[in-house]
Design an enzyme around this catalytic site. Structure first.
Site, PDB file in Angstrom:
ATOM      1  CB  CYS A  18      -0.943   0.022   1.197  1.00 49.25           C
ATOM      2  SG  CYS A  18      -0.143  -0.389   2.752  1.00 49.25           S
ATOM      3  CB  CYS A 258      12.306  -2.098   1.873  1.00 51.74           C
ATOM      4  SG  CYS A 258      12.001  -3.327   0.587  1.00 51.74           S
ATOM      5  CB  SER A 305      10.584  -2.097 -12.868  1.00 58.14           C
ATOM      6  OG  SER A 305      10.192  -3.422 -13.153  1.00 58.14           O
ATOM      7  CB  CYS A 404       9.069  -9.948   2.351  1.00 49.32           C
ATOM      8  SG  CYS A 404       8.914  -8.347   3.183  1.00 49.32           S
TER       9      CYS A 404
END
Length: 481
Positions: A18, A258, A305, A404
């Site tokens: 989110c 992260c 990406s 994770c």
């Protein structure tokens, strides 16, 4: 790689949960600014969206399933008037759209006063806290860790009679990754976990019109706010009619932002800890060309990406970069049931190769990561069908070996191809001619300009910065003798 667009299929990439956004302004339309901010952050979650506004007396929330533009129109925004707003867009990890009660912001009552909380991340000790609150008479409407955080803040604010103290007490109790924004009727709050695992930044609107907090700097950019600084790990920021105040609520720990934000999660036009995400991705490609060279004719990036890394690889290797894969930018996550034939063609709904460009060519294909491997396999099949002579996969992150638990959708190690196969086996499964990943040292070098020199790298190393309870890990890891 492309996210699975079909129900029941696990996405073949790590998925962020989110984004959060918040505004305090006495002159601007805070709901409208928040709506634009959430649109800038839509890449972080596409399953639900919500905005809560404080008007001095109460807090009103509008939220629903769907994209920001599907949830909010002119009439919805016109009903949200006030001086403080928080917003949220969500990606759930339950395998589907979830339900309305899981959408955020979450509400809690402090006697007659309402608060609304939006959360990015995952808490790891909420089962115990939830049980304790239920024993004290607190009722829950969802099973989300975010609602637990909202309710625990509300409960301890009633006991301490001060919202900042309620937030501080909650931060002392909860463990995990969190970047949170909270709206009371009169103030905006922003706070992060002591490791700063999930990003959160502070910006200022022009002409001293107010303040903005956002998961990424691209959210500041869209509303014309100037970046001021990142919210510090363990810090609470409060903004109201008296201005801005800060409290170091809990002792900051070793920074563990992260590292995957730079690889994939963040938008390329964002800046995290002083490091341009776009430049970091381009650096990854340059380093990968040094670590894993190959003779080839063309370098392709898997949209979107993989493109900056492909440009960096081309620059460092001298191999020509080309747009050999076209992305359909008008197809997002969909939950329309496909036919079996459509399911088999899957990835073509989002990506399609250009045979006129790649036929007969030796290709270096750059992607951000390989998680389950299914999409990579389909992509190789497509490129072969388009006439590629050779396909050399190069990945700008190390092998994802560990799940994770801090807000990313990898719950079990047996879902991760690199944890179950050797490099040679992965290469054979995917069907490429060679497969190489950037080294962890190479990835660290690529983001070396970041102010934080240490990161959460648990998905690569299995070293988790926040201790995990057995209730989370007992079925998550491979049982190997």
């Amino acid at each position: 790689m492309a996210t699975s667009i079909f129900p029941g299929e696990k996405p073949d990439r790590l998925e962020e949960e989110c984004a959060v956004f918040g505004v305090y302004s006495t002159t601007d339309d805070v709901a409208r600014l928040t709506c634009f901010g959430l649109q800038a952050l839509q890449h972080r979650g596409q399953e639900s969206a919500g905005i809560a506004v404080g008007d001095g007396d109460t807090v009103t929330v509008t939220k629903d399933l769907g994209l920001v533009t599907q949830v909010f129109n002119e009439s919805a925004l016109a009903a949200l008037r006030g001086e403080v707003a928080v917003g949220h867009c969500r990606y759930s990890t339950s395998g589907g759209m979830g339900n309305w009660t899981s959408a955020q912001p979450h509400m809690s009552a402090i006697d007659e006063v309402l608060i609304a909380l939006a959360h990015n991340g995952t808490l790891v000790n909420t089962n115990r806290i939830r049980a304790d609150l239920i024993s004290k008479g607190v009722e829950f409407r969802s099973n989300t860790d975010s609602e637990v955080a909202c309710q625990v803040i509300g409960y301890y604010t009633r006991e301490t009679h001060h919202l900042t103290e309620g937030i501080k007490t909650a931060m002392e109790m909860i463990d995990g990754a969190y970047a949170m924004v909270l709206a009371s009727p009169t103030a905006l709050y922003a706070f992060r976990d002591p490791h700063g695992i999930r990003p959160l930044c502070l910006g200022k609107l022009p002409d001293d019109r107010g303040w903005v907090v956002s998961s990424e700097t691209c959210g500041l950019d869209i509303v014309g706010a100037e970046f001021v600084r990142d919210v510090r790990p363990g810090e609470i920021i409060r903004i109201n009619d008296t201005g801005i105040s800060t409290l170091q609520a809990i002792e900051p720990q070793e920074p563990r932002g992260c590292i995957f934000e730079y690889v994939y999660f963040a938008r390329p036009d964002s800046v995290i800890d002083g490091q341009s995400v776009y430049q970091a991705r381009r650096n990854m490609g340059r380093i990968l060309a040094r670590e894993a060279p190959v003779e080839a004719d063309l370098v392709l990036g898997v949209p979107d990406s993989g493109v900056p890394g492909a440009l960096g690889y081309s620059e460092a290797s001298g191999i020509e970069f080309t747009d050999g894969i076209v992305k359909n930018r008008y197809v997002g996550r969909t939950f329309i049931q496909p036919t079996q034939e459509m399911r088999q063609m899957g990835i073509r709904i989002k990506l399609n190769p250009l045979p006129s460009v790649i036929a007969g060519k030796r290709l270096v294909v750059i992607d951000d990561s390989i998680v389950r491997g299914n999409t990579s396999k389909k992509l190789v099949d497509m490129l072969r069908s388009a006439g590629a002579a050779e396909i050399h996969f190069r990945i700008v992150s190390p092998e994802v070996m560990w799940p994770c638990f801090y807000g990313i959708d990898t719950a079990n190690q047996d879902q991760l191809i690199a944890a179950n196969m050797t490099n040679e086996e992965m290469c054979e499964f995917i069907g490429c001619d060679s497969l190489e990943f950037i080294s962890l040292d190479g990835l660290r070098e690529a983001v070396g300009d970041a102010h934080s020199k240490t990161f959460c790298e648990a998905c690569f190393t299995g070293e988790y910065p926040v201790a995990l309870p057995d209730s989370i890990t007992k079925n998550a890891f491979l049982k190997k003798s």
